[in-house]
Motif scaffolding. Structure first.
Motif, short mmCIF file in Angstrom:
data_model
loop_
_atom_site.label_atom_id
_atom_site.label_comp_id
_atom_site.label_asym_id
_atom_site.label_seq_id
_atom_site.Cartn_x
_atom_site.Cartn_y
_atom_site.Cartn_z
N ASP A 28 39.13 35.18 48.09
CA ASP A 28 40.69 35.77 48.00
C ASP A 28 41.27 35.59 46.90
O ASP A 28 42.16 36.83 46.51
CB ASP A 28 41.48 35.23 49.31
N ALA A 29 41.30 34.66 46.36
CA ALA A 29 41.98 34.31 44.86
C ALA A 29 41.34 35.35 44.06
O ALA A 29 41.93 35.66 43.10
CB ALA A 29 41.86 32.77 44.39
N ARG A 31 41.66 40.27 40.52
CA ARG A 31 40.71 41.64 40.39
C ARG A 31 41.66 42.80 40.47
O ARG A 31 42.02 43.76 39.46
CB ARG A 31 39.80 41.59 41.52
N ILE A 32 42.61 42.55 41.60
CA ILE A 32 43.67 43.68 41.47
C ILE A 32 44.53 43.64 40.30
O ILE A 32 45.12 44.81 39.92
CB ILE A 32 44.50 43.30 42.99
N ALA A 33 44.78 42.42 40.11
CA ALA A 33 45.87 42.41 38.89
C ALA A 33 45.60 42.95 37.50
O ALA A 33 46.14 43.55 36.88
CB ALA A 33 46.29 40.79 38.56
N THR A 34 44.11 42.73 37.41
CA THR A 34 43.52 42.98 36.29
C THR A 34 43.14 44.63 36.15
O THR A 34 43.17 45.23 34.95
CB THR A 34 42.16 42.32 35.93
N ASP A 45 31.71 42.99 38.25
CA ASP A 45 31.73 41.60 37.90
C ASP A 45 33.05 41.47 37.22
O ASP A 45 33.22 42.05 36.07
CB ASP A 45 30.50 41.24 37.25
N LEU A 46 33.85 40.63 37.65
CA LEU A 46 35.35 40.43 37.06
C LEU A 46 35.31 39.73 35.66
O LEU A 46 36.04 40.15 34.68
CB LEU A 46 36.45 39.79 37.94
N TRP A 47 34.37 38.92 35.49
CA TRP A 47 34.32 38.07 34.28
C TRP A 47 34.14 39.19 33.26
O TRP A 47 34.53 39.30 32.03
CB TRP A 47 33.37 36.87 34.28
N THR A 48 33.02 39.80 33.56
CA THR A 48 32.33 40.88 32.37
C THR A 48 33.73 41.82 32.04
O THR A 48 33.71 42.35 30.94
CB THR A 48 31.10 41.50 33.01
N ILE A 49 34.31 42.24 33.12
CA ILE A 49 35.36 43.16 33.16
C ILE A 49 36.25 42.87 32.01
O ILE A 49 36.82 43.38 30.99
CB ILE A 49 36.15 43.65 34.30
#
Ligand code: GLU
Length: 546
Positions: free
Chosen positions: A505-506, A511-514, A522-526
């Motif tokens: 959830d965190a 993810r939404i913020a970014t 994958d958010l790290w890659t983004i």
């Protein structure tokens, strides 16, 4: 009646050359046996229907596969339908889908001119010849006269048209004709039909097989009052002198075939082969109907370009509609170029081809999922340049950045290659969040603002661009834990009520913020692609929006 005199009066010699000139000027083509000469003969209306591509592709395949010639003739006899720039549209839209002419309008070629309006002299020469032979005559009937005839025919339930007893000018005397001419009455030239509607014969259509054809008995107009030929007359003359061997055209022309057969006969020309292909239809509720220019956006070729369908997808789909055995071949040889498929006119559908956009979309997804990162870049860039917004055009300025975005978002080279992209428009819209100018997030968190704010701020403080994926995730966990969120999923699943949420959830908040989205790769890659500065700016923007 002195027919030579009449022919001279109607069409003076100085306007035409002797017929032998045209036969010499446009000799038989020097081609191998079996080579087919085919053509596309559109009116320059500016609108390219999917059916145009369909018939063009069939003609192109047949000509090129047989070592023949495929040419473009512009049928511009109807001034009202003519649109500026239409020929350019024909070339560019067909070329986009890989259909190219060997000769024709706006190209070189020995059998031109390829615009009918520039061929007036040939039509006049042959109309004159028919008049001399008593096979054509001037008709002075006005619109009103014709309307009256139509009314009479309707009342008496008779076939409409200018024939038999209704062909009023067929038997005008010499005096009457010259009187009319002297009075300056406008006239058209009509064929004096030799046919008999009681006579039927079997005709071999290259697509439909044996069909029954009734003889023509209509005294059709061959030259209009302004001296411009009708489609029928121009077709016979042009396809003879352009040495067309196979006329492959839409089945809407089937009803005109008897006229064409007669025209070729009276002109003394050898009849080419004809094939009438079925129209493209679609299911509309309970009924099946023709794909309509007015009702269906997908009837226009422009639709596919605007949406950004890959040309190979549209061409492949067209081939599945055109040849019943194509799909089997494609499954057997998925990597072979389409042109290696042995196209066969005998395998073209005899009745309507059913257009199924879902099937096209499936093919489009496969084509998109087979593109390398470079190919995808080029494809999307070309689309954006033609149809994208200025913002979208700008996406392609930094190629390296875009290649990273595409590689990630499409799963290129990875185990999970995405197979759900149909067209360029959809793909370019999907990656818009990588570009600040288009980044317009609608932050839809599932937690209250205070909770989100703390998690975002904590993460922002801890974020380091150099962190590898696992160090990064440790930080996400730490930030989640600091807000009381579960980091051990097993413990969370056992007692979810003990926690406000869990680490995923965190991560969703981040993810939404970014990206503005709750579902992304994958958010790290983004964040790696976005870079440190942009990532921090996005987190900041999200915090201040709360
Ligand atoms: N000009 C006709 C059309 O626009 C061509 C028909 C043919 O191919 O003979 O469809």
């Amino acid at each position: 009646m002195d027919l030579n005199k009449l022919a001279d009066a109607l069409i003076p010699d100085e306007n035409v050359k002797p017929l032998s000139y045209y036969e010499e000027r446009y000799p038989e083509r020097n081609l191998e046996k079996g080579a087919e000469v085919t053509r596309l003969a559109p009116s320059p209306t500016g609108f390219m229907h999917l059916g145009n591509l369909y018939v063009a592709l069939a003609n192109e395949r047949i000509a090129h596969q047989s070592g023949g010639v495929f040419f473009l003739r512009i049928e511009d006899t109807d001034e009202k339908r003519k649109v500026e720039g239409a020929v350019e549209v024909i070339h560019s839209s067909l070329k986009y889908f890989g259909v190219e002419f060997d000769e024709g309008a706006d190209l070189s070629g020995e059998y031109g001119p390829y615009y009918q309006r520039q061929r007036a002299e040939i039509y006049h020469a042959y109309a004159k010849e028919l008049i001399k032979k008593g096979l054509a005559y001037p008709c002075f009937c006005t619109e009103e006269d014709l309307e009256k005839t139509r009314e009479r025919q309707t009342e008496n339930k008779l076939l409409p048209g200018y024939y038999g007893e209704f062909a009023k000018c067929r038997n005008l005397s010499e005096e009457q004709i010259y009187e009319n001419l002297k009075a300056g009455k406008p006239y058209v030239i009509r064929l004096r039909s030799q046919g008999d509607v009681e006579k039927k014969s079997t005709f071999r259509d290259a697509i439909k097989g044996d069909i029954t054809v009734t003889e023509n008995n209509q005294d059709v107009v061959i030259l209009k009052s302004d001296g411009i030929p009708t489609y029928h007359f121009a077709h016979a003359i042009d396809d003879h002198f352009m040495r067309t061997t196979l006329v492959l055209r839409g089945e809407e022309w089937l009803s005109s075939l008897p006229i064409h057969i007669e025209l070729f006969k009276v002109l003394g020309f050898r009849l080419p082969k004809y094939g009438h292909n079925c129209s493209i239809q679609k299911i509309d509720g309970e009924t099946r109907r023709k794909l309509s220019k007015r009702k269906d956006p997908e009837a226009s070729l422009t639709f596919y370009r605007e949406e950004g369908y890959h040309k190979l997808a549209v061409k492949t789909y067209m081939m599945t509609l055109l040849n019943s055995n194509f799909e089997e071949w494609m499954l057997k040889f998925p990597d072979k170029p389409l042109d290696e498929f042995k196209y066969s006119i005998g395998k073209m559908g005899k009745s309507g081809a059913l257009f199924d956009i879902l099937k096209l979309n499936d093919i489009a997804k496969t084509v998109m999922s087979n593109l390398s990162a470079e190919e995808m870049y080029d494809f999307l860039k070309d689309w954006a340049n033609d149809y994208g917004t200025d913002e979208q055009k700008g996406y392609f300025a930094d190629k390296e950045y875009m290649l990273k975005v595409l590689t990630l978002c499409m799963g290129i080279g990875g185990k999970k290659r995405r197979k759900d992209f149909v067209c360029a428009k959809q793909a370019v819209e999907m990656i818009s969040y990588f570009f600040d100018g288009s980044f317009a997030p609608n932050y839809a968190y599932r937690f209250d603002n205070a909770t989100v704010k703390k998690i975002l701020s904590d993460f922002k403080a801890a974020y380091a661009y150099a962190d590898d994926c696992s160090a990064w995730f440790d930080k996400v966990k730490a930030v989640a834990a600091a807000s009381g969120f579960a980091t051990d999923m097993k413990a969370y699943k056992a007692n979810p009520e003990n926690y406000p949420g869990n680490v995923s959830d965190a991560a969703e908040m981040l993810r939404i913020a970014t990206t503005g989205l709750s579902n992304t790769p994958d958010l790290w890659t983004i964040m790696q692609i976005l870079g440190e500065e942009r990532t921090l700016a996005r987190l900041e923007k999200a915090v201040s929006a709360l």
